[in-house]
Design a protein around this motif. Structure first.
Motif, PDB file in Angstrom:
ATOM      1  N   GLY A   1       0.810  -1.210   0.000  1.00  0.00           N
ATOM      2  CA  GLY A   1       0.000   0.000   0.000  1.00  0.00           C
ATOM      3  C   GLY A   1       0.843   1.261   0.000  1.00  0.00           C
ATOM      4  N   SER A   2       1.936   1.250   0.745  1.00  0.00           N
ATOM      5  CA  SER A   2       2.825   2.411   0.802  1.00  0.00           C
ATOM      6  C   SER A   2       3.455   2.686  -0.562  1.00  0.00           C
ATOM      7  N   VAL A   3       3.867   1.633  -1.252  1.00  0.00           N
ATOM      8  CA  VAL A   3       4.468   1.788  -2.580  1.00  0.00           C
ATOM      9  C   VAL A   3       3.445   2.342  -3.572  1.00  0.00           C
ATOM     10  N   VAL A   4       2.211   1.821  -3.527  1.00  0.00           N
ATOM     11  CA  VAL A   4       1.163   2.321  -4.424  1.00  0.00           C
ATOM     12  C   VAL A   4       0.918   3.810  -4.176  1.00  0.00           C
ATOM     13  N   CYS A   5       0.843   4.210  -2.889  1.00  0.00           N
ATOM     14  CA  CYS A   5       0.648   5.627  -2.567  1.00  0.00           C
ATOM     15  C   CYS A   5       1.837   6.471  -3.021  1.00  0.00           C
ATOM     16  N   ALA A   6       3.033   5.945  -2.853  1.00  0.00           N
ATOM     17  CA  ALA A   6       4.230   6.683  -3.245  1.00  0.00           C
ATOM     18  C   ALA A   6       4.297   6.917  -4.744  1.00  0.00           C
ATOM     19  N   LEU A   7       3.668   6.042  -5.521  1.00  0.00           N
ATOM     20  CA  LEU A   7       3.662   6.162  -6.987  1.00  0.00           C
ATOM     21  C   LEU A   7       2.430   6.905  -7.501  1.00  0.00           C
ATOM     22  N   SER A   8       1.568   7.346  -6.580  1.00  0.00           N
ATOM     23  CA  SER A   8       0.285   7.929  -6.981  1.00  0.00           C
ATOM     24  C   SER A   8       0.395   9.423  -7.250  1.00  0.00           C
ATOM     25  N   ASP A   9      -0.322   9.863  -8.286  1.00  0.00           N
ATOM     26  CA  ASP A   9      -0.513  11.283  -8.558  1.00  0.00           C
ATOM     27  C   ASP A   9      -1.974  11.571  -8.876  1.00  0.00           C
ATOM     28  N   SER A  10      -2.836  10.579  -8.623  1.00  0.00           N
ATOM     29  CA  SER A  10      -4.272  10.754  -8.830  1.00  0.00           C
ATOM     30  C   SER A  10      -5.021  10.048  -7.711  1.00  0.00           C
TER      31      SER A  10
END
Length: 498
Positions: free
Chosen positions: A99-108
């Motif tokens: 989950g942390s990695v997904v959030c770190a890669l998120s811009d939307s």
């Protein structure tokens, strides 16, 4: 019982350094997960800009975590009892990292909500860690270690806020989530290397219908509570969700009582010691979170209001940080009182301290040091209470149900915090003062929330008084090391005497 104690000694008593390492690693895992819960708070006002979405939609980055945690906590606890607590602990940490990695890669918005949901699924780490301790530590180490593990919730949250505010203010916000992922990897490696797997298993078949039922009921309830202020408390959506929650949870309870291998053993949960500990946990969750809602707003409101202090989010974090350290410092004292007087007394002491802290807050709220003092006093009371609750729960359930029982207790605290947010939000929205063209929460509104926080602590005190007369925590630790049959007999004897 002697055989069980011998196994406990083999697990940790013959090697104190190993026991110390297990406790330290599990407490670190708890801190990492609690960090995740406060990580996003400093950037919530900026999320619409970061994610190119409306403010009403970006709130789901917080709500999704709450809902995922409420569902995961009882389900993962039961899976831990069935298939191995360490195994589910590692699985939870993997979900946190993912989950942390997904959030770190998120811009939307959508990837952020997905990542925050995955992070919420890791919420069972603390009750799983407490349950591992029961299985692998010697009885004499159990009370102090579980108190420390329970305090890790407050420590991570208190330290996470100023750290996150500092990072978000000076660096790219994605770093917050890369840091969370890195800490998760460290926690995973340490748990995998140092923490042994428990051989205590409940076995049986997983109650899928029960899991779906409690998930539907909790999501309906908490969604109505958390979004009711936005949708309107009398809107069809809010009232409909409350109605669904009541119907589904009642039907779920009836099903759980009839099934032979339930997700939650409601008969065990109905034992006086477990029932009143869980009810007190709801009240404590409410009382603790009320402070988290009041103090930051008092610190950040403009000085021109006459009661606001005009401070930054970083200052807010620094004011609240000592609370977590006080909670951890109280863990040994909480354990010592539980060993000599019993955890019931420790829980009642905690309730009195929290109520006194809110009373102090009503009188002292005009200086930064006032709020530091108040947060530390309330943190001390919460440290006492959170240290006693695992001992009370484990003293009332067999070892084969430890993870699910501790997870349910953690869920009760979360429900209390959710209701605190809703109640405080309504009060502060209704009791306002005009500041230019803006309506801000009034001083009396804050004092009302503080008074309700004190009342919730006193309610926890009243509920704790109904707990059965307690043996000392040391004696409960010996029961915790016994086999399921011996534990059930001991629990029945305790109930009968009370």
């Amino acid at each position: 019982m002697s055989d069980a104690l011998a196994r406990s000694a083999e697990a940790g008593g013959s090697a104190p350094p190993k026991s110390n390492a297990v406790v330290a690693v599990l407490a670190l895992a708890g801190i990492v997960v609690s960090l995740m819960q406060t990580l996003v708070i400093p950037i919530v006002p900026e999320l619409p800009k970061y994610l190119h979405a409306s403010a009403s939609n970006t709130v789901w980055a917080v709500t999704a975590t709450l809902l995922a945690a409420s569902v995961a906590t009882p389900v993962v606890g039961r899976l831990g009892d069935m298939f191995g607590k360490r195994r589910m602990l590692l699985t939870s940490i993997v979900l946190l990292v993912a989950g942390s990695v997904v959030c770190a890669l998120s811009d939307s918005l959508v990837p952020m909500i997905v990542g925050r949901t995955l992070q919420g699924l890791a919420a069972a780490v603390v009750p799983l860690g407490i349950s591992v301790m029961r299985d692998v530590l010697p009885a004499e180490r159990l009370t102090g270690s579980t108190a420390l593990m329970s305090a890790s919730l407050g420590v991570g949250g208190a330290l996470g806020l100023p750290t996150a505010a500092f990072v978000a203010d000076r660096f790219d916000w994605h770093i917050l989530f890369w840091t969370s992922a890195a800490l998760g990897v460290v926690a995973f490696a340490l748990v995998l290397t140092i923490v042994p797997e428990s051989t205590v298993r409940a076995g049986g078949r997983f109650d899928l219908i029960g899991a779906l039922g409690i998930a539907a009921g909790l999501v309906s309830l908490l969604l109505a509570v958390s979004k009711g202020a936005d949708w309107g408390w009398t809107s069809g959506t809010t009232l409909g969700l409350f109605a669904v929650a009541v119907v589904v949870l009642l039907a779920w309870g009836a099903f759980e009582l009839r099934t032979t291998q339930p997700l939650v053993d409601l008969r065990t949960t109905a034992r006086r010691q477990v029932l009143f500990t869980n009810l007190a946990s709801v009240a404590f969750g409410f009382s603790m979170f009320a402070m988290s809602l009041v103090l930051p707003q008092l610190l950040q409101l403009p000085e021109q209001t006459g009661y606001g202090l005009g401070k930054s989010m970083l200052t807010v974090g620094l004011v609240l940080a000592p609370q977590g350290l006080v909670m951890m410092a109280m863990a040994p004292l909480s354990a010592a009182i539980s060993k000599t007087k019993g955890p019931k007394i420790t829980l009642m002491i905690g309730a009195v301290i929290v109520a006194a802290g809110y009373g102090l807050n009503i009188l002292l709220m005009s200086q930064v040091w006032h709020l530091v003092l108040v947060s530390c006093v309330i943190g001390a009371g919460v440290g006492f209470a959170y240290g006693a609750m695992p001992a009370l729960i484990m003293g009332g359930v067999p070892a084969s149900e430890t993870a699910s029982a501790n997870s349910l207790n953690t869920l009760m605290r979360s429900i209390g915090t959710s209701f605190a947010s809703a109640v405080a939000g309504v009060i502060l929205a209704q009791m306002t003062t005009d500041f230019g063209t803006t309506a801000l929460p009034s001083e009396n509104g804050f004092k009302t929330v503080m008074a309700i926080g004190a009342g919730a602590a006193l309610l926890a005190l009243a509920l704790a008084s109904f707990l059965p007369r307690q043996r000392t925590a040391a004696a409960q630790g010996a029961t915790a090391a016994a086999g399921p049959g011996e534990q059930a007999e001991a629990a029945e004897v305790s109930e009968a005497k009370a």
